[in-house]
Structure formats: C-alpha cells, structure tokens
Design a protein around this motif. Structure first.
Motif, PDB file in Angstrom:
ATOM      1  N   GLN A   1       3.662   5.696  -5.751  1.00 47.32           N
ATOM      2  CA  GLN A   1       3.536   5.711  -7.218  1.00 47.32           C
ATOM      3  C   GLN A   1       2.392   6.605  -7.690  1.00 47.32           C
ATOM      4  OE1 GLN A   1       3.715   1.338  -7.772  1.00 47.32           O
ATOM      5  NE2 GLN A   1       4.578   1.885  -9.754  1.00 47.32           N
ATOM      6  N   LEU A   2       1.294   6.592  -6.945  1.00 41.82           N
ATOM      7  CA  LEU A   2       0.164   7.470  -7.313  1.00 41.82           C
ATOM      8  C   LEU A   2       0.635   8.921  -7.312  1.00 41.82           C
ATOM      9  CD1 LEU A   2      -2.756   5.849  -5.238  1.00 41.82           C
ATOM     10  CD2 LEU A   2      -2.702   6.062  -7.731  1.00 41.82           C
ATOM     11  N   LYS A   3       1.382   9.261  -6.284  1.00 39.02           N
ATOM     12  CA  LYS A   3       1.872  10.634  -6.159  1.00 39.02           C
ATOM     13  C   LYS A   3       2.831  10.977  -7.300  1.00 39.02           C
ATOM     14  CE  LYS A   3       3.112  13.710  -2.491  1.00 39.02           C
ATOM     15  NZ  LYS A   3       3.718  13.882  -1.201  1.00 39.02           N
ATOM     16  N   GLU A   4       3.771  10.061  -7.552  1.00 37.11           N
ATOM     17  CA  GLU A   4       4.767  10.306  -8.620  1.00 37.11           C
ATOM     18  C   GLU A   4       4.101  10.482  -9.981  1.00 37.11           C
ATOM     19  OE1 GLU A   4       8.319   7.736  -6.508  1.00 37.11           O
ATOM     20  OE2 GLU A   4       7.294   6.905  -8.258  1.00 37.11           O
TER      21      GLU A   4
ATOM     22  N   LEU B   1      -0.174   0.531 -12.497  1.00 37.16           N
ATOM     23  CA  LEU B   1       0.735   1.665 -12.305  1.00 37.16           C
ATOM     24  C   LEU B   1       2.107   1.399 -12.905  1.00 37.16           C
ATOM     25  CD1 LEU B   1      -0.310   2.786  -8.724  1.00 37.16           C
ATOM     26  CD2 LEU B   1      -0.475   4.162 -10.810  1.00 37.16           C
ATOM     27  N   SER B   2       2.502   0.119 -12.978  1.00 35.32           N
ATOM     28  CA  SER B   2       3.815  -0.159 -13.557  1.00 35.32           C
ATOM     29  C   SER B   2       3.762  -0.112 -15.085  1.00 35.32           C
ATOM     30  CB  SER B   2       4.386  -1.479 -13.042  1.00 35.32           C
ATOM     31  OG  SER B   2       3.583  -2.527 -13.507  1.00 35.32           O
ATOM     32  N   GLN B   3       2.571  -0.328 -15.664  1.00 33.31           N
ATOM     33  CA  GLN B   3       2.411  -0.216 -17.128  1.00 33.31           C
ATOM     34  C   GLN B   3       1.124   0.527 -17.437  1.00 33.31           C
ATOM     35  OE1 GLN B   3       2.643  -4.287 -18.566  1.00 33.31           O
ATOM     36  NE2 GLN B   3       4.595  -3.777 -19.501  1.00 33.31           N
ATOM     37  N   PRO B   4       1.108   1.828 -17.203  1.00 33.06           N
ATOM     38  CA  PRO B   4      -0.161   2.557 -17.311  1.00 33.06           C
ATOM     39  C   PRO B   4      -0.726   2.650 -18.729  1.00 33.06           C
ATOM     40  CG  PRO B   4       1.621   4.038 -16.602  1.00 33.06           C
ATOM     41  CD  PRO B   4       2.211   2.674 -16.725  1.00 33.06           C
ATOM     42  N   GLY B   5       0.132   2.817 -19.721  1.00 30.10           N
ATOM     43  CA  GLY B   5      -0.374   2.966 -21.099  1.00 30.10           C
ATOM     44  C   GLY B   5      -1.149   4.271 -21.252  1.00 30.10           C
ATOM     45  N   PRO B   6      -1.782   4.440 -22.428  1.00 31.89           N
ATOM     46  CA  PRO B   6      -2.464   5.714 -22.707  1.00 31.89           C
ATOM     47  C   PRO B   6      -3.806   5.855 -21.990  1.00 31.89           C
ATOM     48  CG  PRO B   6      -2.713   4.208 -24.554  1.00 31.89           C
ATOM     49  CD  PRO B   6      -1.835   3.515 -23.559  1.00 31.89           C
TER      50      PRO B   6
ATOM     51  N   ALA C   1     -14.566  -7.300  -8.070  1.00 34.88           N
ATOM     52  CA  ALA C   1     -13.516  -8.026  -7.346  1.00 34.88           C
ATOM     53  C   ALA C   1     -12.176  -8.016  -8.085  1.00 34.88           C
ATOM     54  CB  ALA C   1     -13.967  -9.466  -7.094  1.00 34.88           C
ATOM     55  N   LEU C   2     -12.181  -7.664  -9.362  1.00 37.33           N
ATOM     56  CA  LEU C   2     -10.905  -7.603 -10.107  1.00 37.33           C
ATOM     57  C   LEU C   2     -10.045  -6.419  -9.652  1.00 37.33           C
ATOM     58  CD1 LEU C   2     -12.218  -8.369 -13.722  1.00 37.33           C
ATOM     59  CD2 LEU C   2     -11.013  -9.936 -12.186  1.00 37.33           C
ATOM     60  N   ASN C   3     -10.639  -5.490  -8.934  1.00 35.40           N
ATOM     61  CA  ASN C   3      -9.915  -4.288  -8.483  1.00 35.40           C
ATOM     62  C   ASN C   3      -9.095  -4.584  -7.220  1.00 35.40           C
ATOM     63  OD1 ASN C   3     -11.006  -1.788 -10.148  1.00 35.40           O
ATOM     64  ND2 ASN C   3     -12.727  -3.176  -9.766  1.00 35.40           N
ATOM     65  N   SER C   4      -8.029  -5.352  -7.364  1.00 31.82           N
ATOM     66  CA  SER C   4      -7.192  -5.691  -6.208  1.00 31.82           C
ATOM     67  C   SER C   4      -5.978  -4.759  -6.147  1.00 31.82           C
ATOM     68  CB  SER C   4      -6.702  -7.129  -6.354  1.00 31.82           C
ATOM     69  OG  SER C   4      -5.931  -7.224  -7.546  1.00 31.82           O
ATOM     70  N   LEU C   5      -5.289  -4.775  -5.004  1.00 36.85           N
ATOM     71  CA  LEU C   5      -4.048  -3.988  -4.892  1.00 36.85           C
ATOM     72  C   LEU C   5      -3.038  -4.462  -5.931  1.00 36.85           C
ATOM     73  CD1 LEU C   5      -3.470  -3.642  -1.024  1.00 36.85           C
ATOM     74  CD2 LEU C   5      -4.397  -1.922  -2.598  1.00 36.85           C
ATOM     75  N   GLU C   6      -3.001  -5.779  -6.158  1.00 34.25           N
ATOM     76  CA  GLU C   6      -2.058  -6.334  -7.139  1.00 34.25           C
ATOM     77  C   GLU C   6      -2.371  -5.827  -8.552  1.00 34.25           C
ATOM     78  OE1 GLU C   6       0.745  -7.692  -7.098  1.00 34.25           O
ATOM     79  OE2 GLU C   6       0.833  -8.298  -9.209  1.00 34.25           O
ATOM     80  N   ALA C   7      -3.665  -5.788  -8.890  1.00 37.26           N
ATOM     81  CA  ALA C   7      -4.043  -5.266 -10.217  1.00 37.26           C
ATOM     82  C   ALA C   7      -3.640  -3.791 -10.332  1.00 37.26           C
ATOM     83  CB  ALA C   7      -5.548  -5.425 -10.441  1.00 37.26           C
ATOM     84  N   LEU C   8      -3.792  -3.064  -9.243  1.00 36.14           N
ATOM     85  CA  LEU C   8      -3.414  -1.647  -9.246  1.00 36.14           C
ATOM     86  C   LEU C   8      -1.893  -1.508  -9.432  1.00 36.14           C
ATOM     87  CD1 LEU C   8      -4.048   1.350  -8.896  1.00 36.14           C
ATOM     88  CD2 LEU C   8      -4.047   1.011  -6.425  1.00 36.14           C
ATOM     89  N   ARG C   9      -1.149  -2.386  -8.766  1.00 36.89           N
ATOM     90  CA  ARG C   9       0.319  -2.361  -8.918  1.00 36.89           C
ATOM     91  C   ARG C   9       0.709  -2.566 -10.388  1.00 36.89           C
ATOM     92  NH1 ARG C   9       4.428  -5.268  -9.724  1.00 36.89           N
ATOM     93  NH2 ARG C   9       3.270  -7.208  -9.911  1.00 36.89           N
ATOM     94  N   GLN C  10       0.062  -3.555 -11.003  1.00 33.74           N
ATOM     95  CA  GLN C  10       0.373  -3.830 -12.419  1.00 33.74           C
ATOM     96  C   GLN C  10      -0.014  -2.639 -13.306  1.00 33.74           C
ATOM     97  OE1 GLN C  10      -1.019  -7.608 -13.906  1.00 33.74           O
ATOM     98  NE2 GLN C  10      -0.465  -8.631 -12.006  1.00 33.74           N
TER      99      GLN C  10
ATOM    100  N   LYS D   1       0.827  -1.213   0.000  1.00 35.09           N
ATOM    101  CA  LYS D   1       0.000   0.000   0.000  1.00 35.09           C
ATOM    102  C   LYS D   1       0.861   1.262   0.000  1.00 35.09           C
ATOM    103  CE  LYS D   1      -4.078   0.292   2.379  1.00 35.09           C
ATOM    104  NZ  LYS D   1      -4.792   0.096   3.633  1.00 35.09           N
ATOM    105  N   GLN D   2       1.930   1.218   0.780  1.00 38.35           N
ATOM    106  CA  GLN D   2       2.827   2.388   0.826  1.00 38.35           C
ATOM    107  C   GLN D   2       3.472   2.635  -0.527  1.00 38.35           C
ATOM    108  OE1 GLN D   2       5.743   2.058   3.924  1.00 38.35           O
ATOM    109  NE2 GLN D   2       4.236   2.517   5.513  1.00 38.35           N
ATOM    110  N   ALA D   3       3.893   1.552  -1.170  1.00 41.08           N
ATOM    111  CA  ALA D   3       4.538   1.682  -2.479  1.00 41.08           C
ATOM    112  C   ALA D   3       3.538   2.232  -3.499  1.00 41.08           C
ATOM    113  CB  ALA D   3       5.059   0.320  -2.937  1.00 41.08           C
TER     114      ALA D   3
END
Ligand code: MLT
Length: 315
Positions: A10-13, A286-291, A275-284, A4-6
């Motif tokens: 990333q959201l801020k950055e 943010l690491s590959q946001p795309g357009p 239910a697909l909206n998990s922290l892990e999905a959010l991590r992915q 969550k901290q990470a």
C-alpha cells in the motif's frame, strides 16, 4: 508478516514513504527500513522527509514531527500514523502563554525545541532538536546573545551548564525522561560496574550527572555502537533499544529504572503517544488517508523560517 507485506504494498501504491522515530514500535521501525523509509531522530526525520521524492510522507512519531514535515514540504501530502499522538513538552507550552513570556524578554534570542507547535515555532528565532541544540546555543553564545529557551527545562539547564550561555528557561519537561531517578540508576550501576551509562539530556540533572555519555538518541546510538564496553545502561525512551540491539549485536542493553517501576513494568520509560504508532494504526491510516496535516498559512511561514534556519545550520 502478512500485514507488513500488505502495508509495504500500500505504501508503494500510494507513493508514500514511511519516516519513523527511534521511539516507535520495533515493527514500525523495521517496516520503515524495509520499504526505503528512515528511522531516526526528529532532525533526521525532517531532513529525510524534505529530501525524499515521494508525494506522501507518512510520519510515525508524534504530532509536532508531522507538522514540521508539512511545514518543510508544503507541496507534499503529510500523514500522521495516528492523529492523537502528541507530546508533553508541546502540551506544556501553550502559544498564548509563550507569547507573553517572549514579550516580557524582548532582548533575548528565542530558541525553541522542535517538540513544540507551529504556533510556538512561529514566534522563535531558532528551532533546535536535541542533536543540534548544543551547537546552536554555542554559536549564539559566541555572538554574545542572551537566550530565551523553551520548553524543556532539563535540556535547557544542561545546555546552559555546557555552554555558559545566559539562558532563561521555560519550565516544561518530558513525561518519560522526567521519571528517571538517580537512586535507582546508582543501584543498577553498582550491579554492573563496567557498564557505560547513556543518558538523554531531557532527564533530571541528578541523572545526567551519572552519565558517561549525554546525548540525543542518534548520539547515544552511536556511542552504543562505537564504545568497546559490553554493557550499557540506557536512560531514554526504551524504543531506542531496538536500534541499539540491531546495530550493536552481542552487547547488552539495560533500561535505566524509572520512578514508576513495578513488577509488571521494569522500566516504564515508554512514551504513551509514541505507542499509538502501531501497524494496525498504519493500516487504518492507509485505508483512509484523507488530506493529511494542514498548517495555517499565517503560522507556516514563521515556523518554516525558524525550522529552515536549523536545517541550514545542520547541513
Ligand atoms: C528527537 O529529537 O527526536 C528527540 O529529542 C529525541 C532524540 O532524538 O534525542
């Protein structure tokens, strides 16, 4: 906690704000609030995303919510936490079929639920969400307008009964709310005779008939906070219980039973796409946001008009 901290960093950055629906995972809801985003119903999410200054809006919800955010804020990058999160109401209202339905009834004002594609919204005079549908239909009925309503038949017939408006209904339903059963609810009510029964109007009429309060998630949450009862039986997606328990601590919230109830799943009232909206999905993401979400320009203008009409009415 480390994840969550990470994610917060990333959201801020990425100058991104997280906008989450009440039906998403508690971790996602908490992260949204902890990082200055919002948790709300689809109307509140749309409003928050439109007004916020962040250049990226990250939508934790289902597809039409991200699409609406993009339509209302075309200059922002809008990302969905998970691209496959959709909605049974949206899936059950194909734009081509809807076009024929509208064409067959040109004398009616076309009112569609927010839970639809941009292609359906572009054919509508008005978009509504569950928190404002009654007010808008009342307003149209007072002007003597006849209404074509889509897609949720339970919500449509509830509004029809409340307002007395002449409404022609598309026959869609939400796969979560359609599963609530009056018999099961009556059994829980008899075990808890002092409980208040809170029901979302996407539920079948036989379930709505047992309610003390009928309303959108925000309206049910408000009732849970404000009513003096200790115990509440809740018929909507169980994701809402997180906010209810946080905002009305000390009260007891019970899930209304569904047809799919079993030993492992007491209430099956969880949207599989939310239910697909998990922290892990959010991590992915943010690491590959795309357009991000794109809405074809020919649809965007029509959909924006009917959506903005609702936003202006709500303001
Ligand atoms: C929405 O508008 O977000 C959905 O209809 C659920 C609700 O808030 O009632």
């Amino acid at each position: 906690a480390a994840l969550k901290q990470a994610l917060a960093k990333q959201l801020k950055e990425q100058d991104a704000v997280l906008v989450a629906h009440y039906y998403t995972d508690p971790d996602i809801q908490d992260l949204a609030l902890e990082t200055g985003g919002c948790v709300g119903d689809s109307l509140e999410m749309a409003r928050f995303g439109q007004e916020h200054t962040a250049s990226t809006v990250l939508v934790a919800g289902v597809g039409f919510m991200a699409e609406s955010a993009k339509i209302l804020s075309p200059e922002k990058r809008v990302l969905a936490v998970h691209d496959e999160a959709t909605c049974s109401l949206d899936l059950g209202c194909a734009p081509e079929d809807f076009k024929q339905f509208c064409a067959a009834h040109p004398d009616r004002e076309v009112v569609v639920y927010a839970n639809t594609s941009a292609a359906v919204k572009a054919q509508a005079d008005w978009v509504v969400t569950s928190s404002i549908a009654l007010d808008i239909v009342r307003h149209l009925h007072a002007q003597g307008k006849k209404i074509l309503w889509a897609p949720d038949r339970h919500l449509g017939s509830y509004i029809q009964k409340q307002t007395g408006a002449d409404m022609l209904l598309w026959q869609g339903s939400c796969l979560v709310h359609d599963e609530f059963k009056a018999d099961g609810l009556k059994a829980v009510m008899s075990e808890h005779p002092d409980a208040q029964v809170l029901v979302h109007p996407e539920s079948p009429a036989s379930v709505v008939a047992l309610a003390n309060v009928v309303g959108s998630t925000t309206q049910l949450l408000r009732a849970a906070i404000n009513h003096s009862a200790d115990t509440f039986i809740v018929a909507t997606d169980q994701g809402i219980l997180h906010a209810m328990r946080q905002q009305a601590p000390g009260k007891t919230f019970l899930a209304a039973p569904t047809a799919g109830e079993s030993a492992t799943c007491k209430s099956c009232a969880y949207c599989p796409w939310m239910a697909l909206n998990s922290l892990e999905a959010l991590r992915q993401r943010l690491s590959q946001p795309g357009p991000g979400i794109q809405v074809a320009s020919d649809l965007r203008e029509g959909a924006r008009r009917s959506l903005q009409r609702m936003m202006d009415f709500a303001a």
